[in-house]
Design a protein around this motif. Structure first.
Motif, PDB file in Angstrom:
ATOM      1  N   ALA A   1      11.689  -4.389 -10.207  1.00 18.48           N
ATOM      2  CA  ALA A   1      11.081  -5.381  -9.315  1.00 18.48           C
ATOM      3  C   ALA A   1      10.638  -4.708  -8.022  1.00 18.48           C
ATOM      4  N   ALA A   2       9.684  -5.332  -7.340  1.00 16.28           N
ATOM      5  CA  ALA A   2       9.187  -4.781  -6.081  1.00 16.28           C
ATOM      6  C   ALA A   2       8.770  -5.915  -5.160  1.00 16.28           C
ATOM      7  N   THR A   3       8.867  -5.663  -3.876  1.00 11.22           N
ATOM      8  CA  THR A   3       8.438  -6.650  -2.888  1.00 11.22           C
ATOM      9  C   THR A   3       8.201  -5.969  -1.551  1.00 11.22           C
ATOM     10  N   HIS A   4       7.276  -6.548  -0.767  1.00  6.75           N
ATOM     11  CA  HIS A   4       7.068  -6.071   0.601  1.00  6.75           C
ATOM     12  C   HIS A   4       7.872  -6.913   1.590  1.00  6.75           C
TER      13      HIS A   4
ATOM     14  N   GLU B   1       7.362   3.239 -25.122  1.00  5.58           N
ATOM     15  CA  GLU B   1       7.215   1.789 -25.284  1.00  5.58           C
ATOM     16  C   GLU B   1       6.349   1.225 -24.155  1.00  5.58           C
ATOM     17  N   PRO B   2       5.977  -0.082 -24.213  1.00  3.71           N
ATOM     18  CA  PRO B   2       5.026  -0.613 -23.230  1.00  3.71           C
ATOM     19  C   PRO B   2       5.573  -0.671 -21.807  1.00  3.71           C
ATOM     20  N   PHE B   3       4.671  -0.484 -20.852  1.00  4.33           N
ATOM     21  CA  PHE B   3       4.922  -0.772 -19.438  1.00  4.33           C
ATOM     22  C   PHE B   3       4.053  -1.974 -19.090  1.00  4.33           C
TER      23      PHE B   3
ATOM     24  N   GLY C   1       0.773  -1.229   0.000  1.00  2.00           N
ATOM     25  CA  GLY C   1       0.000   0.000   0.000  1.00  2.00           C
ATOM     26  C   GLY C   1       0.803   1.277   0.000  1.00  2.00           C
ATOM     27  N   THR C   2       2.132   1.180  -0.064  1.00  7.78           N
ATOM     28  CA  THR C   2       2.954   2.395  -0.036  1.00  7.78           C
ATOM     29  C   THR C   2       3.130   3.016  -1.416  1.00  7.78           C
ATOM     30  N   GLY C   3       2.682   2.337  -2.463  1.00  6.40           N
ATOM     31  CA  GLY C   3       2.746   2.919  -3.802  1.00  6.40           C
ATOM     32  C   GLY C   3       3.912   2.439  -4.635  1.00  6.40           C
ATOM     33  N   LYS C   4       4.257   1.152  -4.519  1.00  8.70           N
ATOM     34  CA  LYS C   4       5.415   0.630  -5.265  1.00  8.70           C
ATOM     35  C   LYS C   4       5.159   0.639  -6.770  1.00  8.70           C
ATOM     36  N   GLU C   5       3.939   0.274  -7.184  1.00 11.20           N
ATOM     37  CA  GLU C   5       3.658   0.298  -8.628  1.00 11.20           C
ATOM     38  C   GLU C   5       3.615   1.731  -9.154  1.00 11.20           C
ATOM     39  N   VAL C   6       3.186   2.670  -8.323  1.00 16.81           N
ATOM     40  CA  VAL C   6       3.186   4.075  -8.728  1.00 16.81           C
ATOM     41  C   VAL C   6       4.613   4.527  -9.033  1.00 16.81           C
ATOM     42  N   VAL C   7       5.555   4.130  -8.176  1.00 17.94           N
ATOM     43  CA  VAL C   7       6.965   4.476  -8.401  1.00 17.94           C
ATOM     44  C   VAL C   7       7.458   3.826  -9.689  1.00 17.94           C
ATOM     45  N   ALA C   8       7.104   2.562  -9.896  1.00 18.07           N
ATOM     46  CA  ALA C   8       7.536   1.857 -11.111  1.00 18.07           C
ATOM     47  C   ALA C   8       7.017   2.556 -12.361  1.00 18.07           C
ATOM     48  N   ARG C   9       5.753   2.962 -12.338  1.00 15.53           N
ATOM     49  CA  ARG C   9       5.187   3.651 -13.503  1.00 15.53           C
ATOM     50  C   ARG C   9       5.846   5.004 -13.727  1.00 15.53           C
TER      51      ARG C   9
END
Length: 475
Positions: A273-276, A185-187, A166-174
């Motif tokens: 990559a991301a992980t909790h 190019e694609p994400f 819930g800290t926004g890891k995918e937001v950072v990746a995007r």
């Protein structure tokens, strides 16, 4: 190659005149100006694809710095002598796209222009922080994250994003993808923990027809879908050990095979990559490969939990409400006491929990003002003390200036009586203003929300002295 428009700043350099003739011979348009005319050029709209500037120009450093600020993202090519090296400060050198040694030939110049054409000008000065959702705030922790993000965005380095759920890891990746050279190019995101282990290999690498029961046709995997772009491996800490070996091989060799195939496929993707999970602890428990960890941990970014950046909560609340308003999903306002109460909550679900809570308030109090007493009981029972963080008090005070006055709920007539006409007028005026704000000042849309005729709404606006946004800006 398609013709380009080139800005040429030559000064008294004769070789640049020869360069101009060569560019025009190749079919390109050249705008030749003196260094003193650069300021005038900055004022107008510039559709040039690049600027060529001679190293012999007086005040070269200041000229390049000025161009970089005035025309952000426009590739700057320095025309130099072949016999001697150009001595530039690192500040100037960082702003130069390429150098062109003279004399040159049509082949080399054509290759340079092709690279310029591929260049994405939005990757320097034209970047915006519009996508930094959940990264808003002024706390030291989030400032460090933003700085790290911008430092690594343009590189090809593998990034490992760490943080609680819930800290926004995918937001950072995007955001990393959006601010990189691969943004066009694609994400492609993949949740490694949500896909069954027996299907994960096919999901990532694809499969050939007949590779297994049910494989009725060949199918591309996520690596092929992300070709040229970014592959986001979310929750990689949940990936099975046998798949970790195959991911490691792809990272090392940049090749893979589809399931059931023997053709080697090369891949050009950036891995984020991301992980909790605490991967170092997972390594000691033999649940994660140490060699893969070091391959992924090239540039780690650790996201703080919301309880570690309490001073950002008021700003995040504002941003979340603004996003929901933009999506036409309603609106709500919180009083300072309500915001201070929310700042004292631990938020174990972090920003995701806060976002869901704000959405719930909008459903419960559409276009209303929420006080502390309106919050669920668990938020009201917190210790009633002012948080010892000056930033929160200042931000909440600023937000209070823009929060509409709440109309008190009246369950029974006050003992001292009530001016009913004044109370209803104030309530009506407040609701009309909220509807106008929600509809960006479009009266017809506001009338639909309020379920009244447009002409009626216009008369009430005139009665209460309310203005549309476009009218207010001209007065």
């Amino acid at each position: 190659m398609m013709a380009q428009k080139i800005l040429l700043i030559a000064g008294s350099d004769e070789r640049c005149q020869s360069l101009k003739l060569l560019l025009e011979f190749m079919g390109h348009e050249v705008i030749d100006i003196a260094p003193s005319a650069v300021r005038d050029q900055e004022k107008g709209e510039n559709s040039c694809s690049a600027v060529f500037i001679s190293e012999s120009c007086d005040g070269l450093g200041a000229l390049i710095n000025g161009l970089d600020k005035a025309l952000p993202g426009l590739p700057i090519v320095l025309v130099t002598d072949k016999e001697r090296a150009v001595k530039l400060t690192s500040t100037i050198d960082n702003k130069i796209f390429s150098s062109l040694e003279w004399p040159t030939n049509q082949l080399l110049l054509n290759e340079l222009l092709l690279n310029i054409k591929k260049h994405k000008p939005s990757q320097t000065g034209q970047r915006t922080n519009e996508l930094f959702r959940s990264l808003s705030g002024n706390s030291r922790a989030i400032q460090i994250v933003r700085k790290l993000l911008m430092q690594v965005a343009d590189s090809e380095a593998t990034v490992l994003i760490l943080g609680e759920s819930g800290t926004g890891k995918e937001v950072v990746a995007r955001n990393l993808h959006y601010h990189s050279f691969r943004k066009s190019e694609p994400f492609v995101p993949v949740n490694c923990g949500a896909i069954p282990a027996e299907l994960l290999e096919s999901e990532l690498f694809g499969h050939e027809k007949g590779a297994f029961t049910g494989a009725l046709s060949a199918r591309k995997g996520r690596f092929e879908m992300a070709e040229g772009g970014t592959l986001f491996l979310d929750e990689i800490g949940d990936m099975p050990m046998n798949m970790q070996v195959k991911i490691l091989r792809v990272l090392q060799e940049r090749t893979f095979e589809r399931v059931g195939g023997n053709k080697t496929i090369e891949c050009n993707v950036r891995i984020i990559a991301a992980t909790h999970r605490n991967l170092e602890m997972e390594i000691t428990e033999n649940r994660f490969r140490e060699d893969l960890f070091y391959r992924l941990n090239v540039f780690p970014i650790e996201l703080p939990a919301l309880r570690e950046r309490v001073e950002d909560i008021p700003v995040l609340i504002n941003d979340l409400i603004a996003r929901l308003e933009h999506e036409k999903r309603g609106s709500v306002r919180l009083t300072p006491s309500a915001i201070m109460a929310l700042c004292q909550h631990d938020w174990p679900g972090n920003i995701r929990e806060l976002a869901n809570f704000i959405e719930r308030l909008i459903i419960l109090f559409p276009y209303g003002v929420v006080d502390k007493s309106d919050l669920p009981e668990k938020y009201q029972n917190l210790d009633d003390h002012q948080l010892d963080i000056p930033d929160i008090t200042m931000i909440v005070s600023e937000m209070a200036e823009h929060t509409p006055t709440r109309q008190p709920a009246i369950d029974q007539l006050p003992s001292g009586g009530l001016d009913l006409k004044e109370h209803l007028s104030s309530l009506e005026s407040n609701l009309i203003q909220q509807a106008l704000n929600e509809c960006d000042g479009v009266v017809a849309h506001a009338a639909k929300i309020l379920k009244m005729r447009r002409t009626t709404l216009v008369e009430k606006m005139r009665k209460y002295g309310l203005q549309r946004q476009d009218e207010a800006s001209t007065t």
